[in-house]
Motif scaffolding. Structure first.
Motif, short mmCIF file in Angstrom:
data_model
loop_
_atom_site.label_atom_id
_atom_site.label_comp_id
_atom_site.label_asym_id
_atom_site.label_seq_id
_atom_site.Cartn_x
_atom_site.Cartn_y
_atom_site.Cartn_z
N GLY A 84 -5.51 13.93 18.82
CA GLY A 84 -6.53 13.12 19.27
C GLY A 84 -7.48 12.44 18.74
N LYS A 85 -7.31 12.81 17.37
CA LYS A 85 -8.25 12.22 16.10
C LYS A 85 -7.65 10.78 15.69
CE LYS A 85 -9.74 16.25 13.43
NZ LYS A 85 -9.61 17.10 12.19
N ARG A 86 -8.55 9.99 15.73
CA ARG A 86 -8.17 8.73 15.33
C ARG A 86 -8.05 8.53 13.72
NH1 ARG A 86 -12.61 6.07 16.62
NH2 ARG A 86 -11.99 5.41 18.55
N VAL A 87 -6.82 8.41 13.52
CA VAL A 87 -6.32 8.51 12.08
C VAL A 87 -5.94 7.21 11.45
CG1 VAL A 87 -4.66 9.69 10.70
CG2 VAL A 87 -5.59 10.84 12.53
N LEU A 88 -6.19 7.06 10.28
CA LEU A 88 -5.76 5.82 9.39
C LEU A 88 -4.73 6.45 8.42
CD1 LEU A 88 -5.76 2.81 8.37
CD2 LEU A 88 -7.76 3.39 6.93
N LEU A 89 -3.57 6.05 8.18
CA LEU A 89 -2.66 6.17 7.19
C LEU A 89 -2.65 5.34 6.17
CD1 LEU A 89 -0.79 8.29 6.03
CD2 LEU A 89 1.15 7.27 7.72
N LEU A 90 -3.13 5.53 4.88
CA LEU A 90 -3.51 4.52 3.95
C LEU A 90 -2.31 4.77 2.77
CD1 LEU A 90 -5.15 2.31 2.36
CD2 LEU A 90 -6.22 4.21 1.47
N ASP A 91 -1.71 3.60 2.38
CA ASP A 91 -0.42 3.63 1.25
C ASP A 91 -1.15 3.06 -0.02
OD1 ASP A 91 1.65 3.91 -0.27
OD2 ASP A 91 2.81 2.94 0.95
N ALA A 92 -1.55 4.01 -0.75
CA ALA A 92 -2.29 3.79 -2.09
C ALA A 92 -1.44 3.90 -3.40
CB ALA A 92 -3.33 4.60 -2.32
N ASP A 93 -0.03 4.09 -3.05
CA ASP A 93 1.00 4.27 -3.94
C ASP A 93 1.65 2.73 -4.21
OD1 ASP A 93 3.11 4.49 -5.80
OD2 ASP A 93 3.83 6.21 -4.54
N PHE A 94 0.89 2.03 -5.09
CA PHE A 94 1.24 0.76 -5.45
C PHE A 94 2.54 0.59 -6.03
CE2 PHE A 94 -3.54 -0.17 -5.89
CZ PHE A 94 -3.74 -0.11 -4.45
N ARG A 95 2.95 1.59 -6.71
CA ARG A 95 4.10 1.58 -7.62
C ARG A 95 5.53 1.68 -6.72
NH1 ARG A 95 1.61 1.29 -12.78
NH2 ARG A 95 -0.68 2.14 -12.40
N ARG A 96 5.46 2.50 -5.82
CA ARG A 96 6.55 2.78 -4.94
C ARG A 96 6.20 3.12 -3.49
NH1 ARG A 96 10.66 7.93 -5.68
NH2 ARG A 96 12.46 7.14 -4.51
N PRO A 97 5.73 1.90 -2.86
CA PRO A 97 5.14 2.09 -1.61
C PRO A 97 6.20 2.27 -0.38
CG PRO A 97 5.06 -0.13 -2.06
CD PRO A 97 5.69 0.60 -3.33
N THR A 98 5.79 3.08 0.45
CA THR A 98 7.17 3.34 1.51
C THR A 98 6.47 3.23 3.09
OG1 THR A 98 6.41 5.54 1.75
CG2 THR A 98 8.11 4.91 0.12
N LEU A 99 5.09 3.03 3.19
CA LEU A 99 4.62 3.17 4.43
C LEU A 99 5.13 1.70 5.36
CD1 LEU A 99 2.67 4.69 6.10
CD2 LEU A 99 0.72 3.15 5.42
N HIS A 100 4.95 0.62 4.48
CA HIS A 100 5.43 -0.68 5.37
C HIS A 100 7.04 -0.42 5.94
CE1 HIS A 100 6.75 -1.40 1.07
NE2 HIS A 100 7.70 -2.15 1.63
N LYS A 101 7.87 0.28 5.12
CA LYS A 101 9.24 0.50 5.67
C LYS A 101 9.33 1.47 6.55
CE LYS A 101 10.78 -1.02 1.03
NZ LYS A 101 11.48 -0.42 -0.45
N THR A 102 8.61 2.42 6.47
CA THR A 102 8.62 3.45 7.40
C THR A 102 8.29 2.94 8.99
OG1 THR A 102 7.79 5.17 6.01
CG2 THR A 102 7.74 5.75 8.50
N PHE A 103 7.14 2.05 8.87
CA PHE A 103 6.75 1.64 10.38
C PHE A 103 7.13 0.29 10.64
CE2 PHE A 103 3.98 5.27 9.26
CZ PHE A 103 4.00 5.85 10.59
N ALA A 104 8.06 -0.44 9.61
CA ALA A 104 8.54 -1.75 9.83
C ALA A 104 7.49 -2.80 10.26
CB ALA A 104 9.39 -1.58 11.21
N VAL A 105 6.51 -2.70 9.12
CA VAL A 105 5.49 -3.76 9.15
C VAL A 105 5.43 -4.72 7.78
CG1 VAL A 105 3.94 -2.65 10.83
CG2 VAL A 105 3.60 -2.27 8.39
N PRO A 106 4.99 -5.73 7.82
CA PRO A 106 5.04 -6.61 6.43
C PRO A 106 4.00 -5.95 5.46
CG PRO A 106 3.86 -7.93 8.10
CD PRO A 106 4.57 -6.71 8.80
N ASN A 107 4.25 -6.32 4.22
CA ASN A 107 3.48 -5.74 3.15
C ASN A 107 2.85 -6.92 2.28
OD1 ASN A 107 2.22 -3.58 1.72
ND2 ASN A 107 3.87 -3.52 0.30
N GLU A 108 2.79 -8.04 2.79
CA GLU A 108 2.31 -9.10 2.21
C GLU A 108 0.67 -9.07 1.99
OE1 GLU A 108 1.98 -13.56 3.14
OE2 GLU A 108 3.77 -13.54 1.95
N HIS A 109 0.06 -8.44 3.04
CA HIS A 109 -1.28 -8.19 2.89
C HIS A 109 -1.43 -6.72 2.94
CE1 HIS A 109 -2.42 -12.36 3.48
NE2 HIS A 109 -1.29 -12.64 4.15
N GLY A 110 -2.53 -5.86 2.28
CA GLY A 110 -2.56 -4.51 2.33
C GLY A 110 -3.86 -4.27 1.33
#
Length: 585
Positions: A84-110
């Motif tokens: 029930g917590k409102r959670v923000l998952l932040l991808d701060a791995d600029f070298r090898r990011p995976t979050l945009h691929k996991t959730f199928a969202v674009p990564n042009e802005h972040g």
């Protein structure tokens, strides 16, 4: 035990993660023993952090690459959201990011465009299909990642995230490869170190522990992953046990589950995309190759508008040329968003609005014809003329809903109030006489006096924020103080106040000066949503919501107009609203 050598060849699992993102067993197979162990791990981290004051940000890192930190971070973020917590998952791995691929969202802005191009952090956050979980991708690779993460701007962004979310989960880089994670340690309340048995070097773990000690990090524990089971499907063979030494150890989870999970294509979780009309241009090359896959294609169809901000996060002075030329966010088809009206005086005989049930039904029919499916009835409260305490409003709303159902009008009415701002506001709030919009406990519609902005507004803002309620100012374009000195809007926006402009103002029914001010607020990004504020059946108070949105569409574009439409939907759900970068007056 940790190995003395590090395999150079990437495992099948690493190759899959680099292409499709990490597997989310907590979503794909929540009854699996592995998913249960993630929930146990979440509880153990909460227990380890119990002594920390106001624990909200947790950083996941590792000594070396391919140790499973992203899988741990993303699955644990889901388990926190499931509580029930409102959670923000932040991808701060600029070298090898995976979050945009996991959730199928674009990564042009972040995150990088927020830090380097002064984009509003709220505008690059995506909602997901998982309730309470929101994600911010890394963004394009910058030339100076460590400097950006160590900057004062990053500190301000993290502070904003802490205010808006119950938990911020940060997926960072390995400690020994680059200094990015070290820059983030002071920004986190706690750190979780992830390692792989028989793969992570002992010396690397010792060095990582030394770095964390020098940085005075609050180390919540070490998660160890068994490499032997890392390639056996999306479950990774994870299992955890919590010991008195605060170290997570791997159990043989595969023995506890009789089912075997084939390492087939992972399920793609669709998320709301900020710039859905430009997904193809934004998707990285690896993701574009996935377009032929059925579930990847599905993730790019019928996109929704994402949400962004609760509060003001950027000023006109910060608005750079790059951000002003950024692609316009929002879904591309205006007709796809059903309208929600958050401010109406539709309840019969409640105030100076509808004078009868007949009038209310006529307005309800007009609303449906305009494409409105949900209305917040917001009678006047505390204005010195009308008393509409919560019990009365709730009863009147039930009565109107029952009547609409009986006569066959497909419209939902939700409770609310338009609360006049006065010195009695705080007392009335403490007495429980004030309703939030849709009774969501998240947003409150507040009306300013016609000719002033009372100083008590700042006390009210602070009081509401203590209760995690955001103030929405009703029709600010008609307040004489704001009209004559628009810079007062800047002060309110900086404190997180949102603004509802009335459709009749945009359409010119209140005169040219009010219309010009309303349109300028739209241009500058101050308008959170547009509402009808309908009172009756006079010429200026019939439904003109669709007309106002048509004008907004021509003025600021389809994408931004859709964000304003979607905000009304999010407000009645009690969810965070979207926004664009504000250009101060």
């Amino acid at each position: 035990m940790f190995s003395k050598k590090n395999p150079q060849k990437l495992s099948a699992n690493d190759l899959r993660s680099s292409r499709y993102g990490v597997p989310l067993v907590t979503v794909q197979d929540p009854q699996n023993v592995v998913a249960e162990q993630f929930r146990v791990l979440r509880a153990n981290i909460d227990f380890a952090a119990a002594s920390l004051k106001n624990f909200k940000t947790v950083l996941f890192t590792s000594a070396e690459m391919s140790d499973g930190k992203s899988t741990a971070a993303q699955n644990l973020a889901i388990t926190w959201a499931q509580t029930g917590k409102r959670v923000l998952l932040l991808d701060a791995d600029f070298r090898r990011p995976t979050l945009h691929k996991t959730f199928a969202v674009p990564n042009e802005h972040g995150l990088t465009t927020v830090l380097a191009m002064h984009e509003q952090p709220a505008s690059v956050i995506h909602s997901t299909e998982i309730p309470n979980l929101y994600v911010m991708t890394s963004g394009p690779m910058p030339p100076n990642p460590s400097e950006l993460l160590a900057s004062d701007k990053m500190l301000r962004v993290v502070s904003w995230m802490r205010e808006q979310f119950d938990m911020v989960v940060i997926d960072s880089t390995p400690l020994l490869l680059v200094t990015d994670a070290q820059a983030l340690i002071p920004r986190a309340d706690g750190v979780v170190l992830v390692a792989m048995l028989d793969k992570t070097k002992r010396r690397s773990m010792a060095t990582a522990a030394h770095i964390l000690k020098l940085a005075k990090a609050n180390v919540l524990g070490v998660v160890s992953r068994d490499q032997r089971r890392a390639d056996k499907g999306y479950g990774y063979g994870y299992g955890y046990g919590y010991t008195s030494t605060n170290v997570m150890k791997t159990n043989d989870a595969s023995k506890a589950s009789s089912r075997k999970t084939a390492p087939a294509k992972p399920k793609v979780l669709k998320a709301s995309v900020t710039d859905a009309s430009k997904v193809e241009q934004q998707v990285p090359s690896d993701t574009k190759k996935e377009a032929s896959r059925p579930n990847a294609a599905a993730s790019k169809t019928a996109p929704k508008s994402s949400w962004s901000s609760f509060s003001y996060t950027s000023t006109g002075s910060e608005k750079s040329e790059a951000s002003s030329k950024a692609k316009e966010p929002g879904p591309s088809n205006v007709q796809e968003i059903s309208l929600v009206d958050i401010h109406t005086h539709l309840l019969p005989r409640a105030d100076d609005g509808s004078d009868s049930m007949t009038t209310s039904l006529q307005l309800a029919k007009e609303a449906v014809q305009e494409g409105v499916h949900t209305i917040v009835a917001s009678p006047n409260q505390m204005d010195g003329r009308y008393i509409n305490d919560p019990d009365k409003v709730l009863s009147d709303v039930d009565n109107l809903n029952n009547t609409l159902k009986r006569v066959g009008i497909d419209l939902r009415i939700l409770p609310g109030q338009e609360i006049h701002l006065s010195d009695q506001f705080l007392t009335a709030f403490d007495q429980g006489r004030l309703l939030t919009l849709a009774d969501s406990k998240k947003y409150m519609l507040v009306e300013l006096p016609n000719d002033s902005v009372p100083p008590v507004i700042h006390q009210v803002i602070s009081k509401l924020r203590e209760h995690k309620i955001t103030m929405i100012v009703a029709h600010p374009e008609r307040n004489l103080t704001l009209l004559n000195d628009p810079k007062e809007l800047n002060k309110l926006a900086r404190r997180g106040v949102l603004f509802q402009v009335t459709s009749s103002s945009i359409n010119g029914f209140f005169g040219q000066e009010v219309a010009d001010f309303a349109l300028e607020m739209l241009r500058r990004g101050f308008v959170t949503t547009i509402a009808s504020e309908t009172h009756g059946v006079t010429s200026d108070q019939h439904y003109h919501l669709a007309d106002a949105y048509a004008i907004a569409n021509k003025l600021i574009g389809e994408g931004k107009t859709n964000i304003i439409k979607q905000n009304a939907v999010l407000i009645v759900k009690g969810e965070p609203v979207d926004g664009t970068t504000i250009q101060e007056f």
